[in-house]
Design a protein around this motif. Structure first.
Motif, PDB file in Angstrom:
ATOM      1  N   SER A  46       0.827  -1.206   0.000  1.00  0.00           N
ATOM      2  CA  SER A  46       0.000   0.000   0.000  1.00  0.00           C
ATOM      3  C   SER A  46       0.859   1.254   0.000  1.00  0.00           C
ATOM      4  O   SER A  46       0.544   2.240  -0.679  1.00  0.00           O
ATOM      5  CB  SER A  46      -0.921  -0.006   1.223  1.00  0.00           C
ATOM      6  OG  SER A  46      -1.752  -1.139   1.217  1.00  0.00           O
ATOM      7  N   ILE A  63       0.573   7.718   6.613  1.00  0.00           N
ATOM      8  CA  ILE A  63      -0.855   7.458   6.406  1.00  0.00           C
ATOM      9  C   ILE A  63      -1.194   6.005   6.718  1.00  0.00           C
ATOM     10  O   ILE A  63      -2.160   5.714   7.439  1.00  0.00           O
ATOM     11  CB  ILE A  63      -1.249   7.805   4.954  1.00  0.00           C
ATOM     12  CG1 ILE A  63      -1.216   9.323   4.753  1.00  0.00           C
ATOM     13  CG2 ILE A  63      -2.643   7.259   4.626  1.00  0.00           C
ATOM     14  CD1 ILE A  63      -1.464   9.751   3.315  1.00  0.00           C
ATOM     15  N   MET A  64      -0.406   5.056   6.217  1.00  0.00           N
ATOM     16  CA  MET A  64      -0.685   3.637   6.449  1.00  0.00           C
ATOM     17  C   MET A  64      -0.462   3.250   7.908  1.00  0.00           C
ATOM     18  O   MET A  64      -1.201   2.420   8.460  1.00  0.00           O
ATOM     19  CB  MET A  64       0.181   2.773   5.528  1.00  0.00           C
ATOM     20  CG  MET A  64      -0.137   2.925   4.056  1.00  0.00           C
ATOM     21  SD  MET A  64      -1.912   2.777   3.676  1.00  0.00           S
ATOM     22  CE  MET A  64      -2.306   1.166   4.361  1.00  0.00           C
ATOM     23  N   THR A  65       0.521   3.859   8.552  1.00  0.00           N
ATOM     24  CA  THR A  65       0.750   3.560   9.974  1.00  0.00           C
ATOM     25  C   THR A  65      -0.395   4.078  10.825  1.00  0.00           C
ATOM     26  O   THR A  65      -0.883   3.378  11.732  1.00  0.00           O
ATOM     27  CB  THR A  65       2.077   4.188  10.441  1.00  0.00           C
ATOM     28  OG1 THR A  65       3.152   3.709   9.619  1.00  0.00           O
ATOM     29  CG2 THR A  65       2.366   3.818  11.893  1.00  0.00           C
ATOM     30  N   LEU A  66      -0.850   5.299  10.540  1.00  0.00           N
ATOM     31  CA  LEU A  66      -1.990   5.845  11.286  1.00  0.00           C
ATOM     32  C   LEU A  66      -3.262   5.056  11.008  1.00  0.00           C
ATOM     33  O   LEU A  66      -4.083   4.857  11.915  1.00  0.00           O
ATOM     34  CB  LEU A  66      -2.187   7.318  10.912  1.00  0.00           C
ATOM     35  CG  LEU A  66      -1.093   8.282  11.377  1.00  0.00           C
ATOM     36  CD1 LEU A  66      -1.380   9.704  10.885  1.00  0.00           C
ATOM     37  CD2 LEU A  66      -0.967   8.274  12.905  1.00  0.00           C
ATOM     38  N   PHE A  67      -3.427   4.606   9.772  1.00  0.00           N
ATOM     39  CA  PHE A  67      -4.591   3.774   9.449  1.00  0.00           C
ATOM     40  C   PHE A  67      -4.558   2.467  10.243  1.00  0.00           C
ATOM     41  O   PHE A  67      -5.587   2.012  10.771  1.00  0.00           O
ATOM     42  CB  PHE A  67      -4.611   3.482   7.949  1.00  0.00           C
ATOM     43  CG  PHE A  67      -5.731   2.568   7.529  1.00  0.00           C
ATOM     44  CD1 PHE A  67      -7.023   3.046   7.395  1.00  0.00           C
ATOM     45  CD2 PHE A  67      -5.484   1.221   7.275  1.00  0.00           C
ATOM     46  CE1 PHE A  67      -8.059   2.198   7.016  1.00  0.00           C
ATOM     47  CE2 PHE A  67      -6.510   0.368   6.896  1.00  0.00           C
ATOM     48  CZ  PHE A  67      -7.798   0.860   6.771  1.00  0.00           C
ATOM     49  N   SER A  68      -3.377   1.861  10.357  1.00  0.00           N
ATOM     50  CA  SER A  68      -3.241   0.634  11.149  1.00  0.00           C
ATOM     51  C   SER A  68      -3.530   0.894  12.618  1.00  0.00           C
ATOM     52  O   SER A  68      -4.210   0.097  13.277  1.00  0.00           O
ATOM     53  CB  SER A  68      -1.829   0.064  10.986  1.00  0.00           C
ATOM     54  OG  SER A  68      -1.545  -0.205   9.635  1.00  0.00           O
ATOM     55  N   LEU A  70      -5.416   3.251  13.854  1.00  0.00           N
ATOM     56  CA  LEU A  70      -6.853   3.474  14.006  1.00  0.00           C
ATOM     57  C   LEU A  70      -7.621   2.158  13.993  1.00  0.00           C
ATOM     58  O   LEU A  70      -8.542   1.959  14.804  1.00  0.00           O
ATOM     59  CB  LEU A  70      -7.343   4.387  12.877  1.00  0.00           C
ATOM     60  CG  LEU A  70      -8.844   4.701  12.862  1.00  0.00           C
ATOM     61  CD1 LEU A  70      -9.239   5.452  14.130  1.00  0.00           C
ATOM     62  CD2 LEU A  70      -9.206   5.523  11.623  1.00  0.00           C
ATOM     63  N   ALA A  71      -7.246   1.248  13.093  1.00  0.00           N
ATOM     64  CA  ALA A  71      -7.917  -0.049  13.023  1.00  0.00           C
ATOM     65  C   ALA A  71      -7.707  -0.846  14.305  1.00  0.00           C
ATOM     66  O   ALA A  71      -8.644  -1.465  14.834  1.00  0.00           O
ATOM     67  CB  ALA A  71      -7.401  -0.835  11.817  1.00  0.00           C
ATOM     68  N   SER A  74      -9.620   0.859  17.231  1.00  0.00           N
ATOM     69  CA  SER A  74     -11.060   0.670  17.045  1.00  0.00           C
ATOM     70  C   SER A  74     -11.474  -0.761  17.400  1.00  0.00           C
ATOM     71  O   SER A  74     -12.523  -0.978  18.012  1.00  0.00           O
ATOM     72  CB  SER A  74     -11.440   0.981  15.592  1.00  0.00           C
ATOM     73  OG  SER A  74     -11.136   2.321  15.263  1.00  0.00           O
TER      74      SER A  74
END
Length: 351
Positions: A46, A63-68, A70-71, A74
C-alpha cells in the motif's frame, strides 16, 4: 574419533538451545521487532502504491501507519468492553443452562462424585505427610486483569507502530546499506533479490490472508446477528485475528461461540446451531480459498505449520501463535530465494 562425533552433534544442539533461550528471555525485545517487521511487510504494497501515485514516501508511510493504529484501537474499543461485560454475567447463565439440561447435569454430578472420591483417596495417602500451608491471594477479577493487560500492551503497541513507521520510510535505505557490507557482488544481488521478494510475496500473502479473514469475520458477524446472539460485530475482530492461528484459532472461536450461545439461549442443543453454521463457513473457505493462499503460495507441510504454531505459542504466548505462520512464510520465501534445497524439502514434505 568418538569425541569428534559427539562434538559434531553437540554444537548444533547448543546453538539451538542458546537461540531458543535468548528468544524466550528477550521476549520483550524481540516480539515488538517481529511484529513491526510483519506489519511493515503487510503495509509495504500500500505504501508503494501511494508513493507511485505521487505522495512522498514519508507521508505514505505515515498514512498507512496511522490507518493501522486506528484499526487496532477501534478493534480494541469495540471488542474488549463488550467481552468484559459478557464475562461478568456469563458464568451464572451457563450454569443455569447446564442445570436445565437434566442429562448433562446428571453427567456432571457423576463426575463430581468421582472427583470427590479421588480427593478422599489422595487425602488418605498424604494425611501423614508434612503439613503445607496454602495461601490464597485475593486476585482481581478477570475483567480487571484484561484491562491491566491492555494498559501494559498499549506501550508495546506504540513501540511497534513507531518501528513500523521507521521501517516503511527508511527500511529500504537500511537494507541497501547492509548489502554493501559484502564485497561479493553475487551475494549482494541475492540479498537484494531476497529483500524484494520478502516485501512483495510476504506482503501480498499477509494482505490476502487479512482480506480473507475480514470476509470470514463479516460473515460470522452476520451469523451471530441472525441467531440473535450478543456482540455481533465483536466477531469481526475475533475471527480476523484468530484465523491467523491455523487449527487452534478455529477451535477457540467455536468454543467461545458455543459458550456465548449457551448463555444467551439457555439451552445446550440450540446453542450448537450457530457453531455449526460457523464450521460450515470455515470449511467452505478452507476448501475454496485457503488452498490457493496456503497451498500455492506457501506449499508448507501442515505438520510443519501445526508444530510452528505450538512452538511459538509456547515461547511467546498468543502473540507467538499469531506470528507463527507469517514467520514460516518468511522462512519459505528465504529458502526458495537462496535455494536452500534441504529446507525446502523439509517444509514441503518432499522426498
Amino acid at each position: 574419533m568418538g569425541y569428534a562425533q559427539y562434538i559434531q552433534y553437540l554444537v548444533p544442539c547448543l546453538i539451538v538451545f542458546t537461540l531458543v533461550s535468548s528468544l524466550a528471555l528477550a521476549r520483550d525485545l524481540f516480539l515488538p521487532l517481529v511484529l513491526a517487521s510483519l506489519l511493515a511487510l503487510l503495509l509495504s504494497p500500500s505504501v508503494k502504491f501511494l508513493h507511485n501515485i505521487g505522495l512522498p514516501k514519508f507521508l505514505s508511510s505515515l498514512i498507512m501507519t496511522l490507518f493501522s493504529a486506528l484499526a487496532m484501537f477501534s478493534s480494541v474499543w469495540v471488542a474488549v468492553p463488550a467481552m468484559a461485560k459478557w464475562m461478568q454475567t456469563a458464568p451464572e447463565k451457563i450454569k443455569a443452562a447446564i442445570e436445565a439440561d437434566k442429562q448433562i447435569q446428571s453427567t456432571i454430578d457423576k463426575l463430581q462424585e468421582t472427583s470427590e472420591k479421588v480427593d478422599e483417596m489422595v487425602a488418605d495417602l498424604v494425611e501423614n505427610s508434612a503439613e503445607t500451608s496454602i495461601v490464597i491471594d485475593n486476585q482481581a477479577g478477570w475483567v480487571d486483569q484484561i484491562f491491566t493487560g491492555l494498559q501494559t500492551s498499549f506501550g508495546v503497541l506504540i513501540i511497534v507502530l513507531t518501528l513500523t513507521l521507521f521501517m516503511l520510510n527508511n527500511g529500504g535505505e537500511l537494507l541497501h546499506n547492509l548489502t554493501k557490507l559484502s564485497n561479493n557482488r553475487q551475494t549482494r544481488r541475492r540479498a537484494i533479490k531476497l529483500f524484494r521478494r520478502l516485501r512483495t510475496e510476504v506482503g501480498r500473502y499477509l494482505a490476502t490472508v487479512l482480506i480473507i479473514n475480514l470476509i470470514c469475520g463479516l460473515l460470522t458477524s452476520l451469523i451471530v446477528w441472525y441467531f440473535d446472539l450478543p456482540m455481533p460485530w465483536v466477531w469481526l475482530v475475533l475471527v480476523t485475528l484468530l484465523r491467523f492461528i491455523p487449527y487452534i484459532g478455529v477451535a477457540v472461536i467455536c468454543a467461545l461461540m458455543f459458550a456465548i450461545s449457551v448463555s444467551q439461549m439457555q439451552a445446550v442443543l440450540p446453542a450448537l446451531m450457530p457453531v455449526g453454521a460457523f464450521l460450515l463457513l470455515t470449511n467452505i473457505t478452507g476448501m475454496l480459498i485457503d488452498p490457493y493462499v496456503h497451498g500455492i503460495r506457501l506449499r508448507i507441510n501442515p505438520i510443519i505449520v501445526f508444530a510452528a504454531v505450538l512452538f511459538w505459542a509456547w515461547l511467546w504466548g498468543i502473540a507467538g501463535a499469531i506470528v507463527a505462520v507469517p514467520m514460516l512464510t518468511i522462512l519459505s520465501v528465504t529458502a526458495r530465494t537462496l535455494e536452500w534445497q534441504s529446507v525446502n524439502q523439509i517444509m514441503e514434505g518432499r522426498k
